[in-house]
Design a protein around this motif. Sequence first.
Motif, PDB file in Angstrom:
ATOM      1  N   MET A   1       0.806  -1.214   0.000  1.00 30.38           N
ATOM      2  CA  MET A   1       0.000   0.000   0.000  1.00 30.38           C
ATOM      3  C   MET A   1       0.852   1.284   0.000  1.00 30.38           C
ATOM      4  O   MET A   1       0.443   2.271  -0.595  1.00 30.38           O
ATOM      5  CB  MET A   1      -0.950  -0.009   1.191  1.00 30.38           C
ATOM      6  N   PRO A   2       2.029   1.285   0.652  1.00 28.58           N
ATOM      7  CA  PRO A   2       2.881   2.483   0.549  1.00 28.58           C
ATOM      8  C   PRO A   2       3.244   2.821  -0.893  1.00 28.58           C
ATOM      9  O   PRO A   2       3.305   4.000  -1.263  1.00 28.58           O
ATOM     10  CB  PRO A   2       4.121   2.107   1.364  1.00 28.58           C
ATOM     11  N   ALA A   3       3.475   1.790  -1.721  1.00 29.27           N
ATOM     12  CA  ALA A   3       3.819   2.035  -3.125  1.00 29.27           C
ATOM     13  C   ALA A   3       2.634   2.624  -3.880  1.00 29.27           C
ATOM     14  O   ALA A   3       2.803   3.449  -4.789  1.00 29.27           O
ATOM     15  CB  ALA A   3       4.284   0.735  -3.791  1.00 29.27           C
ATOM     16  N   VAL A   4       1.433   2.207  -3.524  1.00 22.88           N
ATOM     17  CA  VAL A   4       0.226   2.771  -4.138  1.00 22.88           C
ATOM     18  C   VAL A   4       0.067   4.226  -3.694  1.00 22.88           C
ATOM     19  O   VAL A   4      -0.201   5.114  -4.509  1.00 22.88           O
ATOM     20  CB  VAL A   4      -1.029   1.959  -3.743  1.00 22.88           C
ATOM     21  N   TYR A   5       0.242   4.460  -2.412  1.00 23.19           N
ATOM     22  CA  TYR A   5       0.115   5.816  -1.873  1.00 23.19           C
ATOM     23  C   TYR A   5       1.156   6.751  -2.499  1.00 23.19           C
ATOM     24  O   TYR A   5       0.883   7.928  -2.729  1.00 23.19           O
ATOM     25  CB  TYR A   5       0.287   5.792  -0.357  1.00 23.19           C
ATOM     26  N   ALA A   6       2.330   6.210  -2.786  1.00 19.04           N
ATOM     27  CA  ALA A   6       3.389   7.025  -3.401  1.00 19.04           C
ATOM     28  C   ALA A   6       3.116   7.289  -4.881  1.00 19.04           C
ATOM     29  O   ALA A   6       3.836   8.064  -5.513  1.00 19.04           O
ATOM     30  CB  ALA A   6       4.740   6.329  -3.234  1.00 19.04           C
ATOM     31  N   GLY A   7       2.094   6.635  -5.437  1.00 17.47           N
ATOM     32  CA  GLY A   7       1.727   6.890  -6.821  1.00 17.47           C
ATOM     33  C   GLY A   7       2.397   5.982  -7.831  1.00 17.47           C
ATOM     34  O   GLY A   7       2.289   6.197  -9.042  1.00 17.47           O
ATOM     35  N   SER A  31      -9.848   3.453  -2.447  1.00 17.72           N
ATOM     36  CA  SER A  31      -8.820   4.492  -2.382  1.00 17.72           C
ATOM     37  C   SER A  31      -7.822   4.206  -1.270  1.00 17.72           C
ATOM     38  O   SER A  31      -8.164   3.600  -0.250  1.00 17.72           O
ATOM     39  CB  SER A  31      -9.460   5.859  -2.129  1.00 17.72           C
ATOM     40  N   VAL A  32      -6.597   4.648  -1.498  1.00 18.53           N
ATOM     41  CA  VAL A  32      -5.533   4.551  -0.499  1.00 18.53           C
ATOM     42  C   VAL A  32      -5.068   5.974  -0.214  1.00 18.53           C
ATOM     43  O   VAL A  32      -4.851   6.763  -1.139  1.00 18.53           O
ATOM     44  CB  VAL A  32      -4.340   3.713  -1.021  1.00 18.53           C
ATOM     45  N   GLY A  33      -4.952   6.335   1.047  1.00 21.33           N
ATOM     46  CA  GLY A  33      -4.541   7.693   1.375  1.00 21.33           C
ATOM     47  C   GLY A  33      -4.068   7.823   2.806  1.00 21.33           C
ATOM     48  O   GLY A  33      -3.913   6.824   3.511  1.00 21.33           O
ATOM     49  N   LYS A  34      -3.836   9.063   3.234  1.00 20.18           N
ATOM     50  CA  LYS A  34      -3.365   9.326   4.594  1.00 20.18           C
ATOM     51  C   LYS A  34      -4.538   9.721   5.476  1.00 20.18           C
ATOM     52  O   LYS A  34      -5.286  10.638   5.160  1.00 20.18           O
ATOM     53  CB  LYS A  34      -2.302  10.431   4.586  1.00 20.18           C
ATOM     54  N   THR A  39      -2.457  10.283  10.537  1.00 19.10           N
ATOM     55  CA  THR A  39      -1.387  10.462   9.528  1.00 19.10           C
ATOM     56  C   THR A  39      -0.813   9.137   9.058  1.00 19.10           C
ATOM     57  O   THR A  39       0.290   9.087   8.498  1.00 19.10           O
ATOM     58  CB  THR A  39      -0.238  11.363  10.044  1.00 19.10           C
ATOM     59  N   THR A  40      -1.535   8.044   9.274  1.00 23.53           N
ATOM     60  CA  THR A  40      -1.096   6.734   8.786  1.00 23.53           C
ATOM     61  C   THR A  40      -1.838   6.396   7.494  1.00 23.53           C
ATOM     62  O   THR A  40      -2.884   6.965   7.201  1.00 23.53           O
ATOM     63  CB  THR A  40      -1.379   5.640   9.827  1.00 23.53           C
ATOM     64  N   ILE A  41      -1.272   5.458   6.720  1.00 23.02           N
ATOM     65  CA  ILE A  41      -1.894   5.063   5.457  1.00 23.02           C
ATOM     66  C   ILE A  41      -3.090   4.162   5.747  1.00 23.02           C
ATOM     67  O   ILE A  41      -2.986   3.181   6.480  1.00 23.02           O
ATOM     68  CB  ILE A  41      -0.880   4.346   4.546  1.00 23.02           C
ATOM     69  N   ARG A  42      -4.227   4.504   5.173  1.00 22.26           N
ATOM     70  CA  ARG A  42      -5.457   3.747   5.367  1.00 22.26           C
ATOM     71  C   ARG A  42      -6.165   3.551   4.029  1.00 22.26           C
ATOM     72  O   ARG A  42      -5.795   4.160   3.021  1.00 22.26           O
ATOM     73  CB  ARG A  42      -6.386   4.472   6.352  1.00 22.26           C
ATOM     74  N   VAL A  43      -7.209   2.716   4.026  1.00 22.25           N
ATOM     75  CA  VAL A  43      -7.917   2.397   2.786  1.00 22.25           C
ATOM     76  C   VAL A  43      -9.427   2.516   2.996  1.00 22.25           C
ATOM     77  O   VAL A  43      -9.912   2.490   4.134  1.00 22.25           O
ATOM     78  CB  VAL A  43      -7.592   0.962   2.310  1.00 22.25           C
ATOM     79  N   LEU A  68      -7.148   2.705  -6.434  1.00 29.70           N
ATOM     80  CA  LEU A  68      -6.532   1.394  -6.635  1.00 29.70           C
ATOM     81  C   LEU A  68      -7.572   0.398  -7.110  1.00 29.70           C
ATOM     82  O   LEU A  68      -8.671   0.321  -6.571  1.00 29.70           O
ATOM     83  CB  LEU A  68      -5.906   0.883  -5.328  1.00 29.70           C
ATOM     84  N   GLN A  69      -7.208  -0.361  -8.139  1.00 33.69           N
ATOM     85  CA  GLN A  69      -8.000  -1.530  -8.526  1.00 33.69           C
ATOM     86  C   GLN A  69      -7.209  -2.765  -8.135  1.00 33.69           C
ATOM     87  O   GLN A  69      -6.066  -2.943  -8.564  1.00 33.69           O
ATOM     88  CB  GLN A  69      -8.289  -1.556 -10.033  1.00 33.69           C
ATOM     89  N   LEU A  70      -7.800  -3.594  -7.300  1.00 37.48           N
ATOM     90  CA  LEU A  70      -7.174  -4.826  -6.837  1.00 37.48           C
ATOM     91  C   LEU A  70      -7.968  -6.002  -7.391  1.00 37.48           C
ATOM     92  O   LEU A  70      -9.137  -6.182  -7.060  1.00 37.48           O
ATOM     93  CB  LEU A  70      -7.159  -4.871  -5.303  1.00 37.48           C
TER      94      LEU A  70
END
Length: 359
Positions: A1-7, A31-34, A39-43, A68-70
């Motif tokens: 998910m960090p890689a998704v959040y980083a774009g 969606s993946v975001g902060k 301030t943590t990555i969540r979905v 994100l499409q999974l």
Amino acid sequence: MPAVYAGHFSHIIWLHPTWAQQIREGKHHFSVGKDISTTTIRVTSTDHYFLSDGLYVTEDQLENQKPLQLDVIMVKPYKLCNNEEENDAVSSAKKPKLALEDAENTASTNCDSRSEGLEKDTVTQRRGQTCLGPSCSCSPESQDPQAAVNTGEMLETLKKGGAFVLDIDLDFFSVKNPFKEMFTQEEYKILQQLYQFKKPGINLTEEDLVDCVDTRIHQLEDLEATFADLCDGDDEETVQKWASNPGMESLVPLVQSLKKRMEVPDYEMVHQAGLTCDYSELPHHISTEQEIEDLIKSVYYLLKNLPKPTLVTIARSSLDDYCPSEQVDTIQEKVLDVLRSLYGTLDIHLVYSAESSPS
């Protein structure tokens, strides 16, 4: 998910073996975001996989959102796929023509629905990049008659995305739950009770889902605090203090059992083991040599029908004992042989080897 959040990726295809069922089959869009509050990555996914980890938040709680499409697709072993096709061929010869046509239409529909969905062997797509990992479904529509996956839809996805990353986790081929060797059956059963995640009902409102996740987060925080305290001292008074909390009664027999078997129980490891006990057990399937070979063939025929990846990453998963240590090197060599046969000479970087070498 960090890689998704980083774009880096916006499309992931998780290809999984039959014994790994953590996420529902099909297409998942979220969606993946902060999280603005932590301030943590969540979905925003409501799949049990994310709910049980306390990762779900509502969309208005996320900032810097990335779509994100999974896709989740099951890969069956090559041999199993062939056996099913043979059985279908034999039985179809005995069916009336109308029934046969109906069955073929149903089979086609099933294959399509399986392909619409995607632990780590994954295809992920960037805004120009996709990341792919091993798994398969049997399909008569595959370009290769021996292929074990319907690659048509994946091929279309890869054409749209251009470059893609192929990420292979070797525990796709053989996996064990290392915690089953660390704890007795009774201890493991207690951990499952303590850390159990009760699946929510269907058609829940956002408020219901938020309450569900909040309850889960508090449950996990209480358990973390419990075992952190036991690390400092596991005398009877401390154990009884925590066991008096609702749902924690079984902590007493767990600690007693652990202390009988070991001088100083590793309570941090106990907590880590517990975190894997939510709504389902960790996958545990130590494959035979033939099963490994059948999955290797499935992966070969899958990749044979797809474009050449931009980058291939391989996770050994051996240090954490998920891929059996006595099998990991053999599996790795078989996977590399497949990649060589498909893509020619490889530029291989053994990161684990470099890290283990003296500086």
